[in-house]
Design a protein around this motif. Structure first.
Motif, PDB file in Angstrom:
ATOM      1  N   ILE A   1     -24.758 -22.916  33.143  1.00 51.40           N
ATOM      2  CA  ILE A   1     -25.987 -23.618  32.753  1.00 51.40           C
ATOM      3  C   ILE A   1     -26.724 -24.126  33.996  1.00 51.40           C
ATOM      4  CG2 ILE A   1     -26.918 -25.617  31.511  1.00 51.40           C
ATOM      5  CD1 ILE A   1     -26.002 -23.273  29.754  1.00 51.40           C
ATOM      6  N   TYR A   2     -25.967 -24.659  34.969  1.00 44.90           N
ATOM      7  CA  TYR A   2     -26.615 -25.092  36.211  1.00 44.90           C
ATOM      8  C   TYR A   2     -27.304 -23.904  36.907  1.00 44.90           C
ATOM      9  CZ  TYR A   2     -25.001 -29.929  36.685  1.00 44.90           C
ATOM     10  OH  TYR A   2     -24.837 -31.291  36.525  1.00 44.90           O
ATOM     11  N   PHE A   3     -26.595 -22.788  36.953  1.00 47.55           N
ATOM     12  CA  PHE A   3     -27.134 -21.610  37.628  1.00 47.55           C
ATOM     13  C   PHE A   3     -28.420 -21.138  36.967  1.00 47.55           C
ATOM     14  CE2 PHE A   3     -27.380 -16.936  37.932  1.00 47.55           C
ATOM     15  CZ  PHE A   3     -27.474 -16.790  39.310  1.00 47.55           C
ATOM     16  N   VAL A   4     -28.369 -21.033  35.626  1.00 46.04           N
ATOM     17  CA  VAL A   4     -29.552 -20.556  34.899  1.00 46.04           C
ATOM     18  C   VAL A   4     -30.654 -21.613  34.914  1.00 46.04           C
ATOM     19  CG1 VAL A   4     -30.424 -19.847  32.630  1.00 46.04           C
ATOM     20  CG2 VAL A   4     -28.190 -19.031  33.432  1.00 46.04           C
ATOM     21  N   GLY A   5     -30.275 -22.874  34.695  1.00 49.72           N
ATOM     22  CA  GLY A   5     -31.261 -23.947  34.569  1.00 49.72           C
ATOM     23  C   GLY A   5     -32.011 -24.212  35.856  1.00 49.72           C
ATOM     24  N   ILE A   6     -31.284 -24.241  37.001  1.00 47.62           N
ATOM     25  CA  ILE A   6     -31.941 -24.521  38.277  1.00 47.62           C
ATOM     26  C   ILE A   6     -32.966 -23.434  38.613  1.00 47.62           C
ATOM     27  CG2 ILE A   6     -31.532 -24.645  40.787  1.00 47.62           C
ATOM     28  CD1 ILE A   6     -28.916 -26.124  40.128  1.00 47.62           C
ATOM     29  N   ARG A   7     -32.619 -22.200  38.280  1.00 48.09           N
ATOM     30  CA  ARG A   7     -33.553 -21.105  38.557  1.00 48.09           C
ATOM     31  C   ARG A   7     -34.794 -21.173  37.684  1.00 48.09           C
ATOM     32  NH1 ARG A   7     -30.618 -15.402  39.100  1.00 48.09           N
ATOM     33  NH2 ARG A   7     -32.729 -14.957  39.882  1.00 48.09           N
ATOM     34  N   GLN A   8     -34.676 -21.896  36.529  1.00 43.99           N
ATOM     35  CA  GLN A   8     -35.809 -21.958  35.612  1.00 43.99           C
ATOM     36  C   GLN A   8     -36.575 -23.276  35.696  1.00 43.99           C
ATOM     37  OE1 GLN A   8     -36.829 -19.376  33.652  1.00 43.99           O
ATOM     38  NE2 GLN A   8     -35.249 -18.198  34.754  1.00 43.99           N
ATOM     39  N   ILE A   9     -36.123 -24.226  36.581  1.00 41.53           N
ATOM     40  CA  ILE A   9     -36.815 -25.512  36.691  1.00 41.53           C
ATOM     41  C   ILE A   9     -38.248 -25.274  37.181  1.00 41.53           C
ATOM     42  CG2 ILE A   9     -36.968 -27.630  38.079  1.00 41.53           C
ATOM     43  CD1 ILE A   9     -34.024 -27.941  37.877  1.00 41.53           C
ATOM     44  N   GLY A  10     -39.121 -25.901  36.486  1.00 45.99           N
ATOM     45  CA  GLY A  10     -40.534 -25.744  36.821  1.00 45.99           C
ATOM     46  C   GLY A  10     -41.163 -24.527  36.186  1.00 45.99           C
ATOM     47  N   VAL A  11     -40.324 -23.634  35.639  1.00 45.59           N
ATOM     48  CA  VAL A  11     -40.863 -22.439  34.972  1.00 45.59           C
ATOM     49  C   VAL A  11     -40.841 -22.641  33.461  1.00 45.59           C
ATOM     50  CG1 VAL A  11     -40.648 -19.940  34.662  1.00 45.59           C
ATOM     51  CG2 VAL A  11     -40.086 -20.978  36.871  1.00 45.59           C
ATOM     52  N   SER A  12     -39.603 -22.719  32.919  1.00 47.75           N
ATOM     53  CA  SER A  12     -39.487 -22.944  31.472  1.00 47.75           C
ATOM     54  C   SER A  12     -38.597 -24.135  31.144  1.00 47.75           C
ATOM     55  CB  SER A  12     -38.938 -21.685  30.784  1.00 47.75           C
ATOM     56  OG  SER A  12     -37.661 -21.353  31.318  1.00 47.75           O
ATOM     57  N   VAL A  13     -37.999 -24.757  32.173  1.00 47.55           N
ATOM     58  CA  VAL A  13     -37.085 -25.875  31.962  1.00 47.55           C
ATOM     59  C   VAL A  13     -37.488 -27.022  32.871  1.00 47.55           C
ATOM     60  CG1 VAL A  13     -34.697 -26.662  32.108  1.00 47.55           C
ATOM     61  CG2 VAL A  13     -35.187 -24.326  31.360  1.00 47.55           C
ATOM     62  N   SER A  14     -37.618 -28.233  32.282  1.00 47.54           N
ATOM     63  CA  SER A  14     -37.931 -29.409  33.081  1.00 47.54           C
ATOM     64  C   SER A  14     -36.641 -30.007  33.633  1.00 47.54           C
ATOM     65  CB  SER A  14     -38.663 -30.457  32.234  1.00 47.54           C
ATOM     66  OG  SER A  14     -37.796 -30.976  31.230  1.00 47.54           O
ATOM     67  N   THR A  15     -36.785 -30.851  34.654  1.00 44.25           N
ATOM     68  CA  THR A  15     -35.608 -31.520  35.240  1.00 44.25           C
ATOM     69  C   THR A  15     -34.903 -32.386  34.197  1.00 44.25           C
ATOM     70  OG1 THR A  15     -36.704 -31.580  37.400  1.00 44.25           O
ATOM     71  CG2 THR A  15     -34.830 -33.072  37.077  1.00 44.25           C
ATOM     72  N   GLY A  16     -35.660 -33.142  33.423  1.00 42.11           N
ATOM     73  CA  GLY A  16     -35.078 -33.983  32.379  1.00 42.11           C
ATOM     74  C   GLY A  16     -34.360 -33.178  31.331  1.00 42.11           C
ATOM     75  N   THR A  17     -34.937 -32.022  31.004  1.00 35.59           N
ATOM     76  CA  THR A  17     -34.300 -31.149  30.008  1.00 35.59           C
ATOM     77  C   THR A  17     -32.952 -30.653  30.517  1.00 35.59           C
ATOM     78  OG1 THR A  17     -36.421 -30.411  29.096  1.00 35.59           O
ATOM     79  CG2 THR A  17     -34.520 -28.979  28.735  1.00 35.59           C
ATOM     80  N   LEU A  18     -32.905 -30.224  31.798  1.00 38.67           N
ATOM     81  CA  LEU A  18     -31.654 -29.714  32.359  1.00 38.67           C
ATOM     82  C   LEU A  18     -30.585 -30.807  32.403  1.00 38.67           C
ATOM     83  CD1 LEU A  18     -30.028 -27.470  33.690  1.00 38.67           C
ATOM     84  CD2 LEU A  18     -30.995 -28.147  35.905  1.00 38.67           C
ATOM     85  N   ILE A  19     -30.955 -32.015  32.857  1.00 41.56           N
ATOM     86  CA  ILE A  19     -29.987 -33.118  32.936  1.00 41.56           C
ATOM     87  C   ILE A  19     -29.498 -33.504  31.534  1.00 41.56           C
ATOM     88  CG2 ILE A  19     -29.705 -35.554  33.549  1.00 41.56           C
ATOM     89  CD1 ILE A  19     -31.608 -35.041  35.896  1.00 41.56           C
ATOM     90  N   ALA A  20     -30.434 -33.578  30.570  1.00 40.94           N
ATOM     91  CA  ALA A  20     -30.041 -33.891  29.190  1.00 40.94           C
ATOM     92  C   ALA A  20     -29.130 -32.805  28.630  1.00 40.94           C
ATOM     93  CB  ALA A  20     -31.280 -34.044  28.315  1.00 40.94           C
ATOM     94  N   PHE A  21     -29.459 -31.552  28.975  1.00 39.55           N
ATOM     95  CA  PHE A  21     -28.667 -30.450  28.444  1.00 39.55           C
ATOM     96  C   PHE A  21     -27.243 -30.472  28.992  1.00 39.55           C
ATOM     97  CE2 PHE A  21     -27.727 -26.224  26.985  1.00 39.55           C
ATOM     98  CZ  PHE A  21     -28.554 -26.086  25.870  1.00 39.55           C
ATOM     99  N   ILE A  22     -27.131 -30.815  30.298  1.00 42.26           N
ATOM    100  CA  ILE A  22     -25.789 -30.923  30.878  1.00 42.26           C
ATOM    101  C   ILE A  22     -24.996 -32.020  30.155  1.00 42.26           C
ATOM    102  CG2 ILE A  22     -24.491 -31.539  32.940  1.00 42.26           C
ATOM    103  CD1 ILE A  22     -25.706 -28.735  32.979  1.00 42.26           C
ATOM    104  N   GLY A  23     -25.693 -33.127  29.818  1.00 39.32           N
ATOM    105  CA  GLY A  23     -25.030 -34.194  29.058  1.00 39.32           C
ATOM    106  C   GLY A  23     -24.551 -33.701  27.703  1.00 39.32           C
ATOM    107  N   TYR A  24     -25.373 -32.886  27.037  1.00 42.33           N
ATOM    108  CA  TYR A  24     -24.973 -32.351  25.734  1.00 42.33           C
ATOM    109  C   TYR A  24     -23.866 -31.296  25.860  1.00 42.33           C
ATOM    110  CZ  TYR A  24     -28.683 -34.818  23.296  1.00 42.33           C
ATOM    111  OH  TYR A  24     -29.473 -35.801  22.749  1.00 42.33           O
ATOM    112  N   ILE A  25     -23.877 -30.585  27.011  1.00 37.82           N
ATOM    113  CA  ILE A  25     -22.779 -29.634  27.246  1.00 37.82           C
ATOM    114  C   ILE A  25     -21.451 -30.372  27.269  1.00 37.82           C
ATOM    115  CG2 ILE A  25     -21.689 -28.226  29.048  1.00 37.82           C
ATOM    116  CD1 ILE A  25     -23.674 -26.646  27.577  1.00 37.82           C
ATOM    117  N   ASN A  26     -21.434 -31.523  27.961  1.00 37.29           N
ATOM    118  CA  ASN A  26     -20.201 -32.328  27.978  1.00 37.29           C
ATOM    119  C   ASN A  26     -19.864 -32.825  26.578  1.00 37.29           C
ATOM    120  OD1 ASN A  26     -19.832 -32.063  30.752  1.00 37.29           O
ATOM    121  ND2 ASN A  26     -21.149 -33.821  31.217  1.00 37.29           N
TER     122      ASN A  26
END
Length: 593
Positions: free
Chosen positions: A274-299
């Motif tokens: 998720i980090y690998f995919v999400g970081i590559r998509q930050i600013g494109v289709s994924v916001s920073t808040g979305t990625l951090i929230a998603f990592i929280g939900y992954i846990n």
């Protein structure tokens, strides 16, 4: 070399039986109301826990960039309240789950103990008592974690997974699909471990049972062990049985511990993906808040999955023990009340054996077509060679075993047609190996009549000449004796047994070598008490000391599976047959001494 009973592994059930868990659910069902409250608390805590990552997303994506400090503090306050709510719910859950789980274990332990009380002598004759004991205590205790936490937490974790997936799909569907990419690997791991773990814990339960059986046997026979200086041999046997248990334990836990690191590694790999995919998509289709929230939900997603994996471990482990517990509960008593059994009315004591045939194993009759009639109040002595069937006669009368052919009747009532409780409550049985329970002298004498007063207990003890030695004990009738009455002599234990039988006032009395451990002087003093004990009640007396049965109404010489001779002492002596020969042999032996 023949294997000892403690070293024989019990058979393994090869197929996984979900029926065990349906039966376990039957024990859980009565506690639906408290369990529902616990589940409601868990759901509330889970919902509150889901807010954290979403609040983080709002703060990073919206409030912090906008510099909205007031709303940010308000959001932080709500988050703190959610943590307080979660803490309160957890505190209640831990206490309530533990209480419900222990109540369920208590019900199971009661059922198995009550069932053991109904099983026939043959069940206990064929099994080491240590292997029975371990099912009542250790195996049921092993289920404690499963019932106190496992089942409730499973529902909580399943609900948590579903809610988390809902939030994840709401935030980003594509990242959610990436999060579940490694789930097939997890399912493969579960299938790989399942069968191996269950068989490993079945073997472990066998070795644990063997160890418990040997320890129980060794403690019971410690006097013999020390008498024959066999301690070193027993050490070696114990080390061998203990090593088998240790080896099986290590094999079982090696398999069990594959689950937790396996699931943990899969969750870490998923987070990395998720980090690998999400970081590559930050600013494109994924916001920073979305990625951090998603990592929280992954846990939030993988933590309950890890818990479910641990529960699965407990489930497979518990299966090995549930099989043994329900195996005992499924043991059908060979001696039980008939569907239409009725209460035996108060009896006078007439006994009839009509063409009675009995065998312990097919093709070997112990008794063959035995017939006799006994009038109420008669005393019948049973004599004969060892193994002739004397004890079998009284076991059939008490219905400790069922006859193969014929009928046994008391006052015209077939013993198989009446309830066991009403039959045995009117009989008193005294054995050579008298069992004294841990407790006071008073409680032991009162065992067969719990409502007896202390005065009645003392009166019974005086009749059978037990009062004299009791009053010289430290606390008299309130003296506490240890299990099996180890602090008393064999003769004293038998005198207590006589008092117990007299107090219960049975209409039919059975004395199986009941005076064997009493010295001749005490027996002479006891004769008067015995006559009072036998008066107005039908009695069966088994005795190798023939001097104690000379006054019996009739004497049966049991041999060859039947009553070879019957009559009074004088009649049998006049016949100069088997009884005469036996009596004369004892008399000559006493003269020689």
């Amino acid at each position: 070399m023949a294997r000892n009973t403690y070293d024989v592994d019990e058979s393994l059930e090869q197929e996984f039986n979900w029926g065990h868990y349906r039966r376990l659910a039957g024990y859980i069902k009565p506690y639906k109301k408290p369990i529902s409250k616990i589940l409601a608390t868990i759901i509330l805590a889970n919902i509150a826990g889901m807010a954290g990552p979403y609040f983080t997303k709002i703060a990073i994506d919206d409030l912090i960039p906008a510099g909205n400090v007031q709303q940010l503090l308000g959001l932080g306050g709500i988050f703190i309240l959610s943590l307080v709510l979660i803490g309160g719910c957890m505190r209640y859950r831990i206490y309530a789950i533990t209480e419900v789980g222990q109540d369920i274990l208590k019900d199971m332990r009661y059922d198995i103990f009550a069932h053991l009380q109904r099983l026939p002598f043959a069940y206990f004759d064929n099994r080491p008592h240590g292997k029975i004991l371990i099912r009542v205590v250790n195996y049921i205790n092993t289920l404690s974690d499963l019932l106190s936490n496992g089942l409730i937490n499973l529902i909580s974790d399943l609900f948590n997974v579903v809610i988390t997936l809902g939030f994840m799909l709401l935030i980003d569907v594509r990242l959610t699909l990436y999060s579940m990419a490694l789930l097939p690997v997890l399912f493969g791991l579960v299938l790989f471990i399942k069968k191996r773990q269950r068989i490993a814990f079945q073997i472990l339960s066998n070795k644990q049972s063997n160890l418990n059986a040997y320890i129980h046997e060794s403690i019971s026979g410690i006097k013999i062990t020390q008498s024959f200086a066999r301690e070193q041999v027993n050490y070696d046997i114990f080390n061998e049985v203990s090593e088998e248990y240790r080896t099986s334990w290590m094999k079982a836990v090696k398999i069990q511990f594959l689950m937790w690191p396996g699931v943990l590694n899969i969750s870490v790999l998923t987070t990395c993906l998720i980090y690998f995919v999400g970081i590559r998509q930050i600013g494109v289709s994924v916001s920073t808040g979305t990625l951090i929230a998603f990592i929280g939900y992954i846990n939030n997603f993988w933590n309950p999955v890890i818990n479910i994996g641990n529960f699965y471990n407990s489930l497979i482990t518990a299966t090995a023990y549930l099989e043994r517990i329900f195996e005992t509960l499924d043991e059908v008593p060979s001696i039980q009340d008939a569907p239409d059994a009725y209460e035996l009315p108060p009896v006078k004591g007439a006994v009839d054996f009509e063409n009675v045939t009995f065998r312990y194993e097919e093709g070997k009759d112990i008794l063959h077509k035995v017939n006799f009639h006994i009038e109420p109040g008669q005393s019948i002595a049973l004599v004969g060679p060892t193994g002739a069937g004397k004890t079998t006669v009284i076991n059939l009368l008490s219905r400790f075993y069922d006859i193969n052919e014929g009928s046994v009747k008391i006052d015209g009532h077939d013993v198989r047609d009446v309830t066991l409780g009403s039959l045995r409550s009117q009989m008193g049985v005294m054995l050579q190996d008298t069992f004294i329970f841990s407790g006071t002298i008073l409680e032991n004498i009162r065992y067969g009549k719990l409502d007896a007063t202390e005065e009645e207990v003392i009166a019974a003890a005086k009749v059978v000449r037990a009062h004299d030695f009791i009053q010289h004990l430290k606390d008299g009738y309130h003296t506490v004796v240890e299990e099996r009455g180890s602090t008393l002599s064999a003769g004293q234990r038998q005198l207590l047994s006589f008092a117990r039988a007299l107090l219960a006032d049975p209409k039919i009395l059975i004395l199986d070598e009941a005076t064997a451990s009493i010295d001749t002087r005490t027996e002479e003093l006891l004769q008067e008490g015995l006559q009072k004990l036998l008066k107005d009640r039908t009695s069966f007396i088994i005795a190798h000391r023939l001097s104690t049965i000379k006054n019996s109404s009739r004497i049966f010489y049991v041999a060859g599976g039947n009553i070879a001779e019957a009559g009074t002492h004088e009649e049998l002596m006049a016949q100069k047959g088997l009884y005469h020969h036996l009596y004369q042999s004892q008399y000559d032996l006493l003269q020689a001494v």
